[in-house]
Motif scaffolding. Structure first.
Motif, PDB file in Angstrom:
ATOM      1  N   LEU A 148       0.835  -1.197   0.000  1.00 33.20           N
ATOM      2  CA  LEU A 148       0.000   0.000   0.000  1.00 33.20           C
ATOM      3  C   LEU A 148       0.877   1.258   0.000  1.00 33.20           C
ATOM      4  N   ALA A 149       1.945   1.247   0.768  1.00 27.28           N
ATOM      5  CA  ALA A 149       2.857   2.394   0.800  1.00 27.28           C
ATOM      6  C   ALA A 149       3.449   2.653  -0.580  1.00 27.28           C
ATOM      7  N   ARG A 150       3.899   1.612  -1.231  1.00 30.15           N
ATOM      8  CA  ARG A 150       4.523   1.767  -2.558  1.00 30.15           C
ATOM      9  C   ARG A 150       3.546   2.313  -3.586  1.00 30.15           C
ATOM     10  N   GLU A 151       2.336   1.786  -3.597  1.00 36.24           N
ATOM     11  CA  GLU A 151       1.389   2.148  -4.649  1.00 36.24           C
ATOM     12  C   GLU A 151       0.677   3.473  -4.404  1.00 36.24           C
ATOM     13  N   THR A 152       0.668   3.947  -3.168  1.00 31.23           N
ATOM     14  CA  THR A 152       0.035   5.238  -2.915  1.00 31.23           C
ATOM     15  C   THR A 152       0.994   6.404  -3.107  1.00 31.23           C
ATOM     16  N   ASN A 153       2.245   6.257  -2.673  1.00 27.73           N
ATOM     17  CA  ASN A 153       3.146   7.413  -2.672  1.00 27.73           C
ATOM     18  C   ASN A 153       4.541   7.109  -3.204  1.00 27.73           C
ATOM     19  N   GLY A 154       4.692   6.050  -3.952  1.00 27.34           N
ATOM     20  CA  GLY A 154       6.004   5.669  -4.447  1.00 27.34           C
ATOM     21  C   GLY A 154       6.419   6.314  -5.755  1.00 27.34           C
ATOM     22  N   GLU A 155       5.838   7.504  -6.076  1.00 30.51           N
ATOM     23  CA  GLU A 155       6.152   8.147  -7.339  1.00 30.51           C
ATOM     24  C   GLU A 155       6.818   9.511  -7.163  1.00 30.51           C
ATOM     25  N   LEU A 156       7.309   9.799  -5.967  1.00 30.26           N
ATOM     26  CA  LEU A 156       7.828  11.140  -5.690  1.00 30.26           C
ATOM     27  C   LEU A 156       8.976  11.510  -6.622  1.00 30.26           C
ATOM     28  N   ALA A 157       9.855  10.566  -6.924  1.00 28.37           N
ATOM     29  CA  ALA A 157      10.986  10.870  -7.818  1.00 28.37           C
ATOM     30  C   ALA A 157      10.508  11.337  -9.187  1.00 28.37           C
ATOM     31  N   LEU A 158       9.378  10.819  -9.639  1.00 26.49           N
ATOM     32  CA  LEU A 158       8.826  11.226 -10.932  1.00 26.49           C
ATOM     33  C   LEU A 158       8.144  12.582 -10.844  1.00 26.49           C
ATOM     34  N   LEU A 159       7.644  12.925  -9.673  1.00 21.70           N
ATOM     35  CA  LEU A 159       6.938  14.196  -9.498  1.00 21.70           C
ATOM     36  C   LEU A 159       7.889  15.381  -9.368  1.00 21.70           C
ATOM     37  N   LEU A 160       9.057  15.172  -8.790  1.00 25.99           N
ATOM     38  CA  LEU A 160       9.951  16.286  -8.490  1.00 25.99           C
ATOM     39  C   LEU A 160      10.310  17.142  -9.706  1.00 25.99           C
ATOM     40  N   PRO A 161      10.609  16.563 -10.881  1.00 24.80           N
ATOM     41  CA  PRO A 161      10.881  17.430 -12.035  1.00 24.80           C
ATOM     42  C   PRO A 161       9.701  18.333 -12.394  1.00 24.80           C
ATOM     43  N   ARG A 162       8.495  17.824 -12.264  1.00 23.42           N
ATOM     44  CA  ARG A 162       7.303  18.642 -12.529  1.00 23.42           C
ATOM     45  C   ARG A 162       7.179  19.749 -11.488  1.00 23.42           C
ATOM     46  N   TRP A 163       7.474  19.419 -10.245  1.00 25.73           N
ATOM     47  CA  TRP A 163       7.423  20.435  -9.204  1.00 25.73           C
ATOM     48  C   TRP A 163       8.422  21.548  -9.494  1.00 25.73           C
ATOM     49  N   ARG A 164       9.626  21.180  -9.936  1.00 27.34           N
ATOM     50  CA  ARG A 164      10.636  22.199 -10.243  1.00 27.34           C
ATOM     51  C   ARG A 164      10.148  23.126 -11.358  1.00 27.34           C
ATOM     52  N   GLU A 165       9.483  22.565 -12.344  1.00 22.74           N
ATOM     53  CA  GLU A 165       8.949  23.385 -13.432  1.00 22.74           C
ATOM     54  C   GLU A 165       7.910  24.363 -12.903  1.00 22.74           C
ATOM     55  N   GLU A 265      14.481   9.024  -2.525  1.00 23.98           N
ATOM     56  CA  GLU A 265      15.507   7.964  -2.514  1.00 23.98           C
ATOM     57  C   GLU A 265      15.251   6.960  -1.398  1.00 23.98           C
ATOM     58  N   GLU A 266      14.909   7.467  -0.220  1.00 25.62           N
ATOM     59  CA  GLU A 266      14.656   6.572   0.908  1.00 25.62           C
ATOM     60  C   GLU A 266      13.397   5.748   0.670  1.00 25.62           C
ATOM     61  N   TYR A 267      12.399   6.354   0.063  1.00 26.75           N
ATOM     62  CA  TYR A 267      11.153   5.642  -0.223  1.00 26.75           C
ATOM     63  C   TYR A 267      11.409   4.479  -1.177  1.00 26.75           C
ATOM     64  N   ALA A 268      12.169   4.744  -2.238  1.00 28.83           N
ATOM     65  CA  ALA A 268      12.479   3.693  -3.205  1.00 28.83           C
ATOM     66  C   ALA A 268      13.288   2.577  -2.549  1.00 28.83           C
ATOM     67  N   ARG A 269      14.193   2.943  -1.652  1.00 29.51           N
ATOM     68  CA  ARG A 269      15.005   1.932  -0.966  1.00 29.51           C
ATOM     69  C   ARG A 269      14.142   1.032  -0.090  1.00 29.51           C
ATOM     70  N   VAL A 270      13.180   1.628   0.631  1.00 27.73           N
ATOM     71  CA  VAL A 270      12.383   0.878   1.601  1.00 27.73           C
ATOM     72  C   VAL A 270      11.230   0.127   0.939  1.00 27.73           C
ATOM     73  N   HIS A 271      10.501   0.794   0.032  1.00 27.32           N
ATOM     74  CA  HIS A 271       9.272   0.209  -0.508  1.00 27.32           C
ATOM     75  C   HIS A 271       9.306  -0.067  -2.006  1.00 27.32           C
ATOM     76  N   GLY A 272      10.277   0.465  -2.715  1.00 29.12           N
ATOM     77  CA  GLY A 272      10.279   0.332  -4.170  1.00 29.12           C
ATOM     78  C   GLY A 272       9.537   1.486  -4.820  1.00 29.12           C
ATOM     79  N   VAL A 273       9.356   1.401  -6.119  1.00 32.15           N
ATOM     80  CA  VAL A 273       8.756   2.473  -6.912  1.00 32.15           C
ATOM     81  C   VAL A 273       7.369   2.047  -7.382  1.00 32.15           C
ATOM     82  N   LYS A 274       6.464   2.955  -7.354  1.00 28.72           N
ATOM     83  CA  LYS A 274       5.083   2.712  -7.776  1.00 28.72           C
ATOM     84  C   LYS A 274       5.033   2.197  -9.206  1.00 28.72           C
TER      85      LYS A 274
END
Length: 281
Positions: A148-165, A265-274
């Motif tokens: 559940l942790a991975r599938e709900t919030n495991g996409e932060l690395a993909l979101l960050l470039p959009r946030w920077r824009e 990075e820590e999220y991907a290490r602990v739970h993987g990527v969505k």
């Protein structure tokens, strides 16, 4: 409820109910229900409330109205335009709310295998039925586990470039605005959104160990801080900004340059990527 948002069997309890809606917000909800039916009619299969209003924690003049609408078919641009018009009309009419947000989805997407542990969980556990069939009847029960942790919030690395824009665009717009107050007001919604997202991601990072669920940002930050004390102060500050956002560009920069990358990075290490979605994160 046995504590920490779980039932005696350890499943996440559904939060919110129509009975918990504060008196001041009941006319808003009644109007929203009637207008959703008027606008979407037979296209609609289900409508839900979520957020502080059905949880009973909404503050007059400060809280927004959050709706999720499930349609019989994939939403069209016309559907999205109708939803925006509905949002604007409700926000203009009712001073009790500070904005309206609508998630517009298809019934098939909510019930798809890909979304079982994301949108499906969201509907089953965080949404309060308002109209139509309750799609939770077709979904499993959920525990606060790593899947559940991975599938709900495991996409932060993909979101960050959009946030920077978005932050860069906001910074560029600063030169076209007048006073510091104008600039701060323009940045407040972005600070609020990113603060809330980071706190929720931090919480779901530790959710399986904490073994429970909460939607309270401050409680989320405290749970996170128990496992990551070096980042606890940052997360507590983000929780405060999630409720009382400041319009500071430096805060947004710190999110995408420091806290966000570390958390991803820590999220991907602990739970993987969505699991990837066809339309992106």
């Amino acid at each position: 409820m046995s504590g920490r948002g779980l039932d005696p069997q350890g499943y996440i309890e559904r939060e919110g109910s129509l009975g918990r809606i504060p008196h001041a917000f009941r006319p808003v909800v009644a109007a929203a229900r009637d207008r959703v039916l008027d606008v979407f009619g037979a296209r609609l299969t289900s409508a839900y409330l979520y957020g502080s209003i059905p949880r009973g924690t909404a503050r007059v003049g400060r809280s927004d109205l959050d709706l999720l609408l499930a349609l019989r078919e994939e939403p069209t641009e016309a559907d999205r335009a109708d939803a925006r018009a509905l949002e604007e009309a409700l926000d203009k009419e009712f001073a009790q709310i500070d904005g309206v947000g609508t998630l517009l989805l298809s019934r098939a997407r909510v019930l798809s295998d890909l979304e079982t542990y994301d949108l499906g969980w969201f509907v089953a556990c965080l949404c309060t039925p308002l109209l139509g069939e309750d799609l939770a009847e077709y979904l499993p029960r959920y525990r606060p586990d790593s899947l559940l942790a991975r599938e709900t919030n495991g996409e932060l690395a993909l979101l960050l470039p959009r946030w920077r824009e978005r932050i860069d665009a906001a910074a560029d717009a600063d030169t076209d605005m007048g006073t510091d107050t104008d600039i701060a007001e323009a940045l407040r919604p972005l600070v609020r959104y990113m603060s809330r997202h980071l706190v929720r991601t931090g919480f779901t990072l530790v959710m399986p160990r904490w073994n429970g669920w909460t939607s309270d940002l401050r409680e989320m930050a405290e749970a996170f801080g128990g496992y990551y004390p070096r980042r606890a102060a940052e997360m507590r500050q983000a929780a405060v900004r999630g409720y009382e956002p400041s319009g500071e560009l430096a805060v947004l920069r710190s999110y995408v340059d420091d806290l966000g990358p570390w958390l991803a990075e820590e999220y991907a290490r602990v739970h993987g990527v969505k699991a990837p979605r066809p339309d992106g994160p």
